[in-house]
Design a protein around this motif. Structure first.
Motif, PDB file in Angstrom:
ATOM      1  N   SER A   1       8.296   7.395   5.396  1.00 48.81           N
ATOM      2  CA  SER A   1       9.191   8.410   5.936  1.00 48.81           C
ATOM      3  C   SER A   1       8.501   9.174   7.051  1.00 48.81           C
ATOM      4  CB  SER A   1       9.633   9.377   4.835  1.00 48.81           C
ATOM      5  OG  SER A   1       8.507  10.049   4.286  1.00 48.81           O
ATOM      6  N   GLY A   2       9.293   9.817   7.872  1.00 51.92           N
ATOM      7  CA  GLY A   2       8.748  10.665   8.919  1.00 51.92           C
ATOM      8  C   GLY A   2       8.178   9.926  10.110  1.00 51.92           C
ATOM      9  N   GLY A   3       8.469   8.648  10.240  1.00 51.48           N
ATOM     10  CA  GLY A   3       7.960   7.891  11.375  1.00 51.48           C
ATOM     11  C   GLY A   3       8.709   6.587  11.534  1.00 51.48           C
ATOM     12  N   THR A   4       8.493   5.905  12.656  1.00 53.33           N
ATOM     13  CA  THR A   4       9.186   4.644  12.912  1.00 53.33           C
ATOM     14  C   THR A   4       8.358   3.481  12.396  1.00 53.33           C
ATOM     15  OG1 THR A   4       8.208   4.664  15.130  1.00 53.33           O
ATOM     16  CG2 THR A   4      10.478   5.492  14.898  1.00 53.33           C
ATOM     17  N   PHE A   5       8.088   3.478  11.115  1.00 48.78           N
ATOM     18  CA  PHE A   5       7.234   2.464  10.524  1.00 48.78           C
ATOM     19  C   PHE A   5       7.818   1.070  10.633  1.00 48.78           C
ATOM     20  CE2 PHE A   5       4.028   5.204   8.971  1.00 48.78           C
ATOM     21  CZ  PHE A   5       4.630   6.373   8.558  1.00 48.78           C
ATOM     22  N   ARG A   6       9.133   0.979  10.775  1.00 48.71           N
ATOM     23  CA  ARG A   6       9.759  -0.343  10.832  1.00 48.71           C
ATOM     24  C   ARG A   6       9.338  -1.117  12.077  1.00 48.71           C
ATOM     25  NH1 ARG A   6      13.422   3.409  12.409  1.00 48.71           N
ATOM     26  NH2 ARG A   6      14.523   3.086  14.369  1.00 48.71           N
ATOM     27  N   LEU A   7       8.721  -0.446  13.042  1.00 48.31           N
ATOM     28  CA  LEU A   7       8.292  -1.109  14.265  1.00 48.31           C
ATOM     29  C   LEU A   7       6.928  -1.770  14.142  1.00 48.31           C
ATOM     30  CD1 LEU A   7       9.275   1.606  16.883  1.00 48.31           C
ATOM     31  CD2 LEU A   7      10.627  -0.357  16.117  1.00 48.31           C
ATOM     32  N   TYR A   8       6.234  -1.541  13.023  1.00 46.26           N
ATOM     33  CA  TYR A   8       4.821  -1.922  12.934  1.00 46.26           C
ATOM     34  C   TYR A   8       4.509  -2.819  11.751  1.00 46.26           C
ATOM     35  CZ  TYR A   8       4.595   2.058  16.071  1.00 46.26           C
ATOM     36  OH  TYR A   8       4.806   2.927  17.107  1.00 46.26           O
ATOM     37  N   THR A   9       3.392  -3.513  11.898  1.00 46.94           N
ATOM     38  CA  THR A   9       2.853  -4.273  10.779  1.00 46.94           C
ATOM     39  C   THR A   9       2.429  -3.315   9.665  1.00 46.94           C
ATOM     40  OG1 THR A   9       2.081  -6.111  12.147  1.00 46.94           O
ATOM     41  CG2 THR A   9       0.950  -5.751  10.061  1.00 46.94           C
ATOM     42  N   MET A  10       2.779  -3.718   8.441  1.00 45.94           N
ATOM     43  CA  MET A  10       2.401  -2.931   7.272  1.00 45.94           C
ATOM     44  C   MET A  10       1.504  -3.793   6.391  1.00 45.94           C
ATOM     45  SD  MET A  10       4.120  -0.005   7.525  1.00 45.94           S
ATOM     46  CE  MET A  10       4.116   0.641   5.861  1.00 45.94           C
ATOM     47  N   GLY A  11       0.631  -3.147   5.658  1.00 46.94           N
ATOM     48  CA  GLY A  11      -0.281  -3.911   4.821  1.00 46.94           C
ATOM     49  C   GLY A  11      -0.531  -3.259   3.477  1.00 46.94           C
ATOM     50  N   TRP A  12      -1.030  -4.077   2.569  1.00 43.77           N
ATOM     51  CA  TRP A  12      -1.513  -3.593   1.273  1.00 43.77           C
ATOM     52  C   TRP A  12      -3.006  -3.881   1.179  1.00 43.77           C
ATOM     53  CZ3 TRP A  12       1.076  -0.746  -2.247  1.00 43.77           C
ATOM     54  CH2 TRP A  12       2.480  -0.727  -2.182  1.00 43.77           C
ATOM     55  N   PHE A  13      -3.723  -2.909   0.669  1.00 42.39           N
ATOM     56  CA  PHE A  13      -5.152  -3.019   0.439  1.00 42.39           C
ATOM     57  C   PHE A  13      -5.419  -2.586  -0.997  1.00 42.39           C
ATOM     58  CE2 PHE A  13      -6.852  -3.566   4.787  1.00 42.39           C
ATOM     59  CZ  PHE A  13      -5.685  -3.356   5.502  1.00 42.39           C
ATOM     60  N   ARG A  14      -6.610  -2.872  -1.485  1.00 43.86           N
ATOM     61  CA  ARG A  14      -6.971  -2.425  -2.820  1.00 43.86           C
ATOM     62  C   ARG A  14      -8.446  -2.094  -2.883  1.00 43.86           C
ATOM     63  NH1 ARG A  14      -6.163  -8.130  -6.197  1.00 43.86           N
ATOM     64  NH2 ARG A  14      -8.011  -9.212  -5.381  1.00 43.86           N
ATOM     65  N   GLN A  15      -8.764  -1.219  -3.814  1.00 43.64           N
ATOM     66  CA  GLN A  15     -10.159  -0.842  -4.022  1.00 43.64           C
ATOM     67  C   GLN A  15     -10.429  -0.752  -5.506  1.00 43.64           C
ATOM     68  OE1 GLN A  15     -11.482   2.749  -2.048  1.00 43.64           O
ATOM     69  NE2 GLN A  15     -13.602   2.040  -2.109  1.00 43.64           N
ATOM     70  N   ALA A  16     -11.327  -1.598  -5.968  1.00 44.75           N
ATOM     71  CA  ALA A  16     -11.735  -1.595  -7.369  1.00 44.75           C
ATOM     72  C   ALA A  16     -12.925  -0.650  -7.536  1.00 44.75           C
ATOM     73  CB  ALA A  16     -12.107  -3.006  -7.793  1.00 44.75           C
ATOM     74  N   PRO A  17     -13.152  -0.159  -8.738  1.00 44.80           N
ATOM     75  CA  PRO A  17     -14.284   0.741  -8.970  1.00 44.80           C
ATOM     76  C   PRO A  17     -15.602   0.121  -8.522  1.00 44.80           C
ATOM     77  CG  PRO A  17     -12.839   0.712 -10.863  1.00 44.80           C
ATOM     78  CD  PRO A  17     -12.347  -0.374  -9.947  1.00 44.80           C
ATOM     79  N   GLY A  18     -16.343   0.855  -7.735  1.00 42.46           N
ATOM     80  CA  GLY A  18     -17.651   0.392  -7.294  1.00 42.46           C
ATOM     81  C   GLY A  18     -17.626  -0.633  -6.188  1.00 42.46           C
ATOM     82  N   LYS A  19     -16.443  -0.926  -5.673  1.00 43.43           N
ATOM     83  CA  LYS A  19     -16.318  -1.931  -4.622  1.00 43.43           C
ATOM     84  C   LYS A  19     -15.682  -1.335  -3.380  1.00 43.43           C
ATOM     85  CE  LYS A  19     -16.012  -5.971  -7.636  1.00 43.43           C
ATOM     86  NZ  LYS A  19     -15.248  -7.216  -7.951  1.00 43.43           N
TER      87      LYS A  19
END
Length: 119
Positions: free
Chosen positions: A25-43
Motif C-alpha cells: 500500500s501507499g505506492g505503485t508497487f504493481r510497476l516493480y519486481t517483487m521478491g521474497w527473502f528469508r532469514q533463519a536464525p544465525g544465518k
C-alpha cells in the motif's frame, strides 16, 4: 506512506503447505519486481523467489524450485508465496520486498512473518 505487510506464517509439520501474502500500500508497487527473502536464525538473509511486474517472469532459489510458487495480483496489490512440501530447513522469517531501482536491488522491505516447520 508506503507499506508492505506480510501474513500467513505459522507452525506446520514437514510436508505441509503454507501460503504467504504480502499486501502493498501507499505506492505503485504493481510497476516493480517483487521478491521474497528469508532469514533463519544465525544465518544471513537469502533470496527465495521473485516475480516481475507483469507476473510472467519468475525466478527461484535452487533450494525451493519445484516446491514454492510466487505469484501476484496487481489488482489487489498483493504478492503470494505458495510453499508446498515444507522442510525443517525452510524455517525462517520470510520477508517481502520491492525492487524500485529496477537494478535488482530491493530497496523496501516488510517486517517479516515467521515460518516454522517441525520434523
Amino acid at each position: 506512506q508506503a507499506q508492505l505487510v506480510e501474513s500467513g506464517g505459522g507452525l506446520v509439520q514437514a510436508g505441509d503447505s503454507l501460503r504467504l501474502s504480502c499486501a502493498a500500500s501507499g505506492g505503485t508497487f504493481r510497476l516493480y519486481t517483487m521478491g521474497w527473502f528469508r532469514q533463519a536464525p544465525g544465518k544471513e538473509r537469502e533470496f527465495v523467489a521473485s516475480v516481475s511486474w507483469s507476473g510472467f517472469g519468475t525466478t527461484y532459489a535452487d533450494s525451493v524450485k519445484g516446491r514454492f510458487t510466487i505469484s501476484r495480483d496487481n489488482a489487489k496489490n498483493t504478492v503470494y508465496l505458495q510453499m508446498n512440501s515444507l522442510k525443517p530447513e525452510d524455517t525462517a522469517v520470510y520477508y517481502c520486498a520491492v525492487d524500485r531501482t529496477t537494478r535488482g536491488e530491493y530497496d523496501y522491505w516488510g517486517q517479516g512473518t515467521q515460518v516454522t516447520v517441525s520434523s
